[in-house]
Design an enzyme around this catalytic site. Structure first.
Site, mmCIF file in Angstrom:
data_model
loop_
_atom_site.group_PDB
_atom_site.id
_atom_site.type_symbol
_atom_site.label_atom_id
_atom_site.label_comp_id
_atom_site.label_asym_id
_atom_site.label_seq_id
_atom_site.Cartn_x
_atom_site.Cartn_y
_atom_site.Cartn_z
ATOM 1 N N HIS A 125 -10.088 -12.196 1.649
ATOM 2 C CA HIS A 125 -8.810 -11.482 1.544
ATOM 3 C C HIS A 125 -7.619 -12.379 1.311
ATOM 4 O O HIS A 125 -6.498 -11.878 1.197
ATOM 5 C CB HIS A 125 -8.534 -10.687 2.823
ATOM 6 C CG HIS A 125 -9.311 -9.423 2.928
ATOM 7 N ND1 HIS A 125 -8.893 -8.256 2.339
ATOM 8 C CD2 HIS A 125 -10.493 -9.141 3.517
ATOM 9 C CE1 HIS A 125 -9.772 -7.302 2.589
ATOM 10 N NE2 HIS A 125 -10.759 -7.816 3.304
ATOM 11 N N LYS A 153 5.997 -3.262 4.269
ATOM 12 C CA LYS A 153 4.795 -4.093 4.415
ATOM 13 C C LYS A 153 5.096 -5.106 5.504
ATOM 14 O O LYS A 153 6.231 -5.189 5.966
ATOM 15 C CB LYS A 153 4.458 -4.791 3.095
ATOM 16 C CG LYS A 153 5.662 -5.448 2.401
ATOM 17 C CD LYS A 153 5.303 -6.048 1.043
ATOM 18 C CE LYS A 153 5.204 -5.048 -0.064
ATOM 19 N NZ LYS A 153 3.880 -5.023 -0.674
ATOM 20 N N ARG A 154 4.095 -5.868 5.926
ATOM 21 C CA ARG A 154 4.390 -6.917 6.895
ATOM 22 C C ARG A 154 5.483 -7.835 6.362
ATOM 23 O O ARG A 154 5.586 -8.069 5.145
ATOM 24 C CB ARG A 154 3.123 -7.732 7.200
ATOM 25 C CG ARG A 154 2.157 -7.015 8.119
ATOM 26 C CD ARG A 154 2.778 -6.659 9.451
ATOM 27 N NE ARG A 154 2.877 -7.830 10.307
ATOM 28 C CZ ARG A 154 2.108 -8.051 11.368
ATOM 29 N NH1 ARG A 154 1.209 -7.161 11.747
ATOM 30 N NH2 ARG A 154 2.248 -9.145 12.070
ATOM 31 N N LYS A 179 5.768 -12.386 0.657
ATOM 32 C CA LYS A 179 6.074 -11.041 0.148
ATOM 33 C C LYS A 179 7.532 -10.923 -0.296
ATOM 34 O O LYS A 179 7.912 -9.971 -0.963
ATOM 35 C CB LYS A 179 5.739 -9.994 1.211
ATOM 36 C CG LYS A 179 4.219 -9.879 1.483
ATOM 37 C CD LYS A 179 3.948 -8.890 2.618
ATOM 38 C CE LYS A 179 2.470 -8.746 2.980
ATOM 39 N NZ LYS A 179 1.738 -7.812 2.114
ATOM 40 N N THR A 182 -2.326 -2.904 -1.315
ATOM 41 C CA THR A 182 -2.767 -1.513 -1.463
ATOM 42 C C THR A 182 -1.551 -0.598 -1.358
ATOM 43 O O THR A 182 -1.574 0.512 -1.867
ATOM 44 C CB THR A 182 -3.782 -1.125 -0.368
ATOM 45 O OG1 THR A 182 -3.270 -1.531 0.903
ATOM 46 C CG2 THR A 182 -5.127 -1.764 -0.621
ATOM 47 N N LYS A 204 -0.456 3.078 -3.357
ATOM 48 C CA LYS A 204 0.015 4.323 -2.740
ATOM 49 C C LYS A 204 1.287 4.804 -3.432
ATOM 50 O O LYS A 204 1.445 5.997 -3.699
ATOM 51 C CB LYS A 204 0.297 4.100 -1.250
ATOM 52 C CG LYS A 204 -0.905 3.618 -0.442
ATOM 53 C CD LYS A 204 -0.453 3.125 0.948
ATOM 54 C CE LYS A 204 -1.545 2.346 1.649
ATOM 55 N NZ LYS A 204 -1.033 1.590 2.818
HETATM 56 C C1 LIG Z 1 -0.990 0.298 3.042
HETATM 57 C C2 LIG Z 1 -0.412 -0.285 4.269
HETATM 58 C C3 LIG Z 1 -0.219 -1.659 4.362
HETATM 59 C C4 LIG Z 1 -0.518 -2.617 3.228
HETATM 60 O O1 LIG Z 1 0.655 -2.711 2.435
HETATM 61 P P1 LIG Z 1 0.835 -3.901 1.384
HETATM 62 O O2 LIG Z 1 2.107 -3.524 0.684
HETATM 63 O O3 LIG Z 1 -0.330 -3.848 0.460
HETATM 64 O O4 LIG Z 1 0.955 -5.158 2.145
HETATM 65 C C5 LIG Z 1 0.318 -2.173 5.524
HETATM 66 N N1 LIG Z 1 0.649 -1.379 6.549
HETATM 67 C C6 LIG Z 1 0.499 -0.044 6.494
HETATM 68 C C7 LIG Z 1 0.900 0.787 7.660
HETATM 69 C C8 LIG Z 1 -0.047 0.553 5.357
HETATM 70 O O5 LIG Z 1 -0.211 1.873 5.323
#
Ligand SMILES: *Cc1c(COP(=O)(O)O)cnc(C)c1O
Length: 791
Positions: free
Chosen positions: A343, A521-522, A527, A629, A633
């Site tokens: 990952h 995101k985190r 990022k 991911t 979405k």
């Molecule tokens: C999908 C999701 C992530 C991953 O988000 P990235 O933008 O790909 O880092 C992290 N936290 C939550 C709660 C999510 O639903």
């Protein structure tokens, strides 16, 4: 349904309708719905046994599942029934749904991927178990105090978890420490500590209730509640030792995102759930097979990252020490069962354990790792080492003990081959393959965006929910004026609903017609939330300088948690909040620019924000985001992406079309090249008057007037290292944002671009991803041929 709910209320909750709380109603509804899945669940187990199917075991330290009630109700097709029953009972469906706490048993993308995979495995009818840890406290709860992140323990288990079944009879001893004896060719491990792993099962039912798998989470318990002998001898500490260890092992999720935390307890957690899972799957296999040499025909074990990498030596140990198989045979046998998903390429995230530490906690495993190492060196002289500089390198161990290693996007997989595992790839050129991540359309469109869901279903039926590529038929709708109007209206409704929620929770009034520009995101330097924020300040400057220009109104939305010990990420959070305070109160940009940062980002918040987004921020330094991911979405829900050529952005852009994607920034190759130039950050800042001005304002304390030195560290970092090239990509990012501004001014054209995104995202369903794993890695099939949609 009404009677069932009332019965549950009375007999399981001990309440009558007049005195029931929202919690009581939610439990009654959840238990009623749960009852309805049990038949499917049992039948699936029976069918898998009858067909002697190969089973998939998905080992993951994290399952970020969020709320389950909507998933369960919709997969069982009970939405109308439950809504109707609750209306008749005078209860509010939505209030009840929102009462369920998020099961936050993960940090971010990796854990959420595992949850999406469980949904897809069940929908595809592939017999599978998810194995993980039933943490008492999931990811910490975030709040802000004067703009700074405050962490509090999360307490999802303070209330009974409605969906799980406790399995006190499914219990395995897990041992640690001690020493190893070798006598007459027989090896015995004499451990010094022992706890019990008890199973808690949550049924995972696929779309339309056709198939059910199990998410089995392990909870640690003391071997005997209490050692009375020790206590009576006066050894009060010994009396509680197993109890103390057991209580800590499954107590907390490590909140470290991407960094190797290097803690003894973490290693014990990893071994705990891996060893319990392997005992469980061996027991299941031996129930109706006796030849362990056939194990790989019936068992596929997928390691989600290196956290369960100890599965390799553990499976070898069980085969050799407990079942008398030769070491030389056991190693390839274990390998044929195991596969590993990588990952990350971030060096600080590749797990390593000190040899002394691993040897102290798992002495037999260290011996076996040495034998695996010798075997590898004998067969492939000069192979990269598992044991190096006193460390056990879990990436190398996972790779060497796996028959397939996969990356999670096309770009990431190529970089895995070229960087972290370049030498192992030369030795094993067919082992690394790609499986681009995906998301489940049930949660990430069907449940979270009812407006768009109904619009699509009215236009084409509901076949798309389990066959997402059908969405391409929507492309023809871009010339259908009535459809396009409804498409725009559904986004507008979602934005209005989000504005209400933000008004209530953050006290900030938003204009639903402004562009909603979202980065959730985190919080991590790679990022680049910081770059987004610097661009926001630059836009603010421009708006103040040119008040008569026809600006596109923007709402910048941030969401995300920082690991508690990650100080730079926490400074960035504070800076976002400080900048928001100044900009949101500036009359000069009122109605044009707002910043909101709702605290405690989690799955439920993602479900709320994503359907209401216009612009999706996917702006990581190229080469650093393995897949992402979140990006999928957003695009599925009709947001346009502003992004770099990183992770799955590359493939998303290919699918949705470059004209429907705002691309900017250096490529992964250019990033590597740029880092060779000494002083690249300073040079980039000096070449950008706009960036200089923003950094000057932050350094002067424009956003922290009573503590002007507050962000010297952040600004200094950008001048001196800027490892993630915020400064180098800034101008290109700013320009892409202005292209987005211009495009947004033409609402019809924007909507057409958004539709092209939704219509082109079918390939990013996790159903497609799971079919790829089943075909290329597991050789697993649904026992019910009719369900084999992959045929
Ligand atoms: C999908 C999701 C992530 C991953 O988000 P990235 O933008 O790909 O880092 C992290 N936290 C939550 C709660 C999510 O639903």
């Amino acid at each position: 349904m009404k009677d069932d709910i009332l019965n549950r209320l009375q007999f399981s909750l001990g309440k009558d309708a007049d005195h029931a709380s929202v919690y009581d109603w939610r439990m009654a509804v959840s238990l009623t719905v749960r009852d309805q899945m049990v038949d499917t669940w049992f039948n699936s187990t029976k069918e898998a046994y009858a067909a002697s199917s190969k089973r998939v075991y998905y080992l993951s330290m994290e399952f970020l599942i969020g709320r389950l009630i909507e998933d369960m109700i919709s997969n069982l097709q009970l939405e109308d029934t439950v809504r109707g029953a609750l209306t008749d009972l005078g209860q509010d469906f939505d209030e009840i749904v929102h009462d369920e706490p998020d099961a936050a048993l993960g940090n971010g993308g990796l854990g959420r991927l595992a949850a999406c995979f469980m949904d897809s495995l069940a929908t595809l009818g592939i017999p599978a178990f998810g194995y993980g840890i039933r943490y008492e406290h999931g990811l910490f709860e975030q709040s802000f105090a004067q703009g700074q992140q405050v962490e509090r323990p999360e307490t999802w288990l303070n209330q009974r978890h409605a969906w799980e079944f406790e399995r006190p009879e499914v219990q395995f001893p897990i041992c640690f420490g001690g020493h190893v004896d070798h006598h007459d060719g027989k090896t015995t491990w004499h451990p010094s500590e022992k706890v019990l792993a008890t199973a808690y099962d949550t049924p995972v039912i696929g779309w339309k209730n056709e198939w059910g798998n199990t998410l089995r989470l392990w909870s640690a318990e003391p071997v005997s509640q209490f050692d009375l002998d020790s206590f009576n001898r006066g050894d009060y500490l010994a009396a509680g030792r197993s109890e103390a260890l057991a209580r800590t092992i499954s107590r907390v999720l490590y909140p470290d995102d991407t960094t190797d935390s290097g803690k003894e307890l973490r290693l014990k957690q990893e071994y705990f759930f891996t060893a319990a899972s392997i005992q469980d799957l061996m027991r299941r296999y031996l129930q109706d097979h006796d030849d362990l040499r056939q194990l790989p025909e019936h068992v596929a074990i997928q390691l989600n990252d290196t956290h369960p990498a100890i599965a390799g030596p553990e499976l070898v140990r069980v085969l050799v020490d407990e079942h008398g198989i030769d070491m030389a045979e056991a190693i390839p046998l274990a390998r044929a069962c195991l596969a590993y998903t990588n990952h990350t390429l971030l060096p600080e995230a590749l797990e390593k354990w000190g040899e002394w530490l691993l040897g102290r906690i798992l002495p037999r495993h260290l011996e076996i790792i040495r034998i695996i190492e010798e075997t590898q060196q004998r067969e492939h002289p000069g192979s990269p080492r598992i044991l190096e500089h006193g460390d056990v390198r879990m990436g190398e161990l996972a790779f060497i003990m796996a028959h397939k290693v996969n990356g999670v996007s096309a770009l990431h997989t190529e970089l895995v081959k070229e960087t972290v595992f370049a030498d192992l790839h030369r030795i094993h050129p067919t082992r690394i393959i790609n499986q681009t991540n995906g998301i489940t359309p049930r949660r990430w469109l069907y449940n979270c965006n009812p407006g768009l869901r109904d619009l699509i279903t009215d236009a084409m039926g509901d076949g798309w929910v389990a066959d997402l590529e059908q969405l391409t038929a929507l492309k023809a709708k871009r010339d259908d004026a009535a459809f396009m109007q409804a498409f725009q209206a559904s986004k507008r409704d979602n934005k209005a609903a989000l504005s209400n929620w933000i008004g209530q929770t953050c006290g900030i009034a938003l204009d639903p017609d402004a562009m909603f520009d979202v980065q959730i995101k985190r919080i991590h330097e790679y990022k680049r939330q910081l770059m987004n924020l610097l661009e926001t300040v630059a836009l603010w400057n421009d708006m103040r300088d040119n008040p008569d220009h026809d600006w596109t109104p923007r709402v910048k939305i941030f969401g995300g948690k920082a690991a508690p010990g990650y100080y730079m990420a926490k400074d960035i959070i504070r800076l976002i909040n400080d900048v928001a305070e100044v900009i949101n109160n500036d009359p000069a940009t009122k109605g044009r620019l707002k910043i909101v940062y709702p605290p405690n980002y989690n799955v439920t918040m993602a479900e709320r924000l994503i359907p209401a987004s216009d612009l999706s921020e996917q702006i990581s330094t190229a080469g650093k985001e393995a897949s992402g991911t979140g990006n999928m979405k957003f695009a599925l829900n009709g947001a346009l992406t502003i992004g770099t050529l990183d992770g799955a952005n590359v493939e998303i852009r290919e699918h949705v079309g470059s004209e429907n994607f705002f691309l900017f920034g250096l490529t992964a190759a250019e990033v590597m090249e740029r880092r060779q130039h000494h002083g690249y950050a300073r040079a980039a800042i000096e070449a950008s008057p706009r960036l200089q001005r923003v950094l000057g304002q932050i350094a002067e304390g424009r956003f922290a007037p009573h503590d002007t030195g507050r962000y010297h560290g952040v600004v200094g970092m950008l001048y001196d290292h800027d490892y993630f090239l915020v400064t180098c990509d800034f101008d290109s990012y700013f320009d892409a944002q202005r292209r987005a501004d211009n495009a947004y001014q033409n609402a019809d054209n924007w909507a057409a671009m958004a539709l092209m995104n939704t219509a082109s995202m079918g390939w990013f369903s996790s159903d497609r991803t799971i079919k790829g794993y089943a075909r290329d890695i597991w050789n697993a099939h649904p026992p019910r041929a009719a369900m084999d949609r992959s045929a």
